[in-house]
Design a protein around this motif. Structure first.
Motif, short mmCIF file in Angstrom:
data_model
loop_
_atom_site.label_atom_id
_atom_site.label_comp_id
_atom_site.label_asym_id
_atom_site.label_seq_id
_atom_site.Cartn_x
_atom_site.Cartn_y
_atom_site.Cartn_z
N TYR A 53 0.81 -1.22 0.00
CA TYR A 53 0.00 0.00 0.00
C TYR A 53 0.85 1.28 0.00
O TYR A 53 0.32 2.37 -0.15
CB TYR A 53 -0.96 0.01 1.19
N LEU A 60 -4.49 4.91 -3.66
CA LEU A 60 -5.33 4.77 -2.48
C LEU A 60 -5.48 6.11 -1.77
O LEU A 60 -4.56 6.92 -1.78
CB LEU A 60 -4.72 3.76 -1.50
N GLU A 101 -6.72 5.89 4.11
CA GLU A 101 -6.73 4.42 4.11
C GLU A 101 -5.33 3.87 4.36
O GLU A 101 -5.16 2.85 5.04
CB GLU A 101 -7.28 3.91 2.78
N ILE A 102 -4.33 4.53 3.80
CA ILE A 102 -2.95 4.09 4.02
C ILE A 102 -2.57 4.27 5.48
O ILE A 102 -1.93 3.41 6.09
CB ILE A 102 -2.00 4.87 3.09
#
Length: 267
Positions: free
Chosen positions: A5, A14, A18-19
């Motif tokens: 990610y 992304l 979210e990371i």
């Protein structure tokens, strides 16, 4: 050690939040419960402000975030990782400005208010554009700043060493935000002396900027603290070769020479 990610942040595949959630999950198995609680809180907050718009809505979200939910700056002069990892910031309601900025940005987004992180000296600010004017939120305590105030703060923080330009206040890219966040986390974990975790964070940073000599130097330091001397030697040598004029390179050369010198055993 791979973190998929983090490997494509230059393309911003992304969402940043979210990371950052994934980073928390790496260190805490119960992270998702705190994240779920937070989303419930900000959903409720968004519903309370459905009739508001623009700057009025942003001000209402700020009020709720700092006064109703009780988020505040970390009380310690040197913080630990619990003031940076978002799940623990949610739990303790205190954190560094970079973590507060990320949480406030997500709360505003849930209410339909889009903000951008600005890579301001000292710590990031949130930028909100409304009716051809830009407003900036100080995530330390939620103060709303306008143009002249931002310029004055910039000049105070930089001590006039850098010329002010509004071009500096464009939205920061994802790579810049994550590097700043992870660097704070790395320093905190080194301060906490949780060196195995600090090593993980260095590998996260190297997933974003492979072969960065400064991150490799820091990995060497962490490895040394973990009693992995030979691996530390390799990292220190790489740094000295890549950055021979850096002030820390001379000290590392001396350290490497000491380690390489034959050890005399007295009988």
């Amino acid at each position: 050690m791979r973190f998929s990610y983090l490997e494509h942040v230059a393309h911003e595949i992304l969402p940043t939040i979210e990371i950052v959630w994934e980073i928390s999950r790496t260190f805490h198995s119960d992270s998702d419960s705190y994240v779920s609680d937070y989303y419930q809180l900000i959903r409720d907050m968004a519903e309370r402000h459905t009739g508001e718009d623009g700057l009025e809505k942003l001000q209402a979200i700020i009020q709720d975030f700092y006064f109703e939910l009780g988020f505040s700056d970390a009380p310690e002069p040197i913080v630990g990782a619990q003031r940076i990892l978002l799940d623990r910031v949610i739990s303790y309601r205190t954190g560094l400005p970079v973590s507060l900025a990320l949480l406030l940005q997500e709360a505003a987004a849930y209410a339909g208010v889009q903000t951008e992180l600005v890579d301001f000296p000292g710590y990031p600010l949130l930028r909100f554009d409304h009716e051809q004017q830009s407003y900036f939120v100080d995530p330390l305590h939620g103060e709303l700043l306008e143009g002249k105030q931002v310029q004055e703060r910039f000049e105070d923080v930089t001590d006039d060493a850098i010329d002010f330009s509004w071009d500096m206040f464009e939205a920061a890219d994802q790579k810049t935000i994550l590097q700043r966040y992870l660097t704070e986390l790395k320093h905190a974990m080194i301060h906490d002396r949780t060196f195995a975790n600090a090593l993980t964070v260095v590998h996260m940073l190297l997933a974003i900027t492979p072969d960065d000599p400064y991150e490799i130097r820091d990995r060497g330091y962490v490895l040394e603290e973990l009693d992995c001397q030979q691996a530390a030697v390799d990292d220190y040598q790489y740094f000295v070769e890549q950055c021979p004029d850096d002030p820390s390179a001379q000290m590392l050369r001396l350290q490497l020479e000491t380690w390489a010198a034959p050890q005399h055993v007295l009988h």
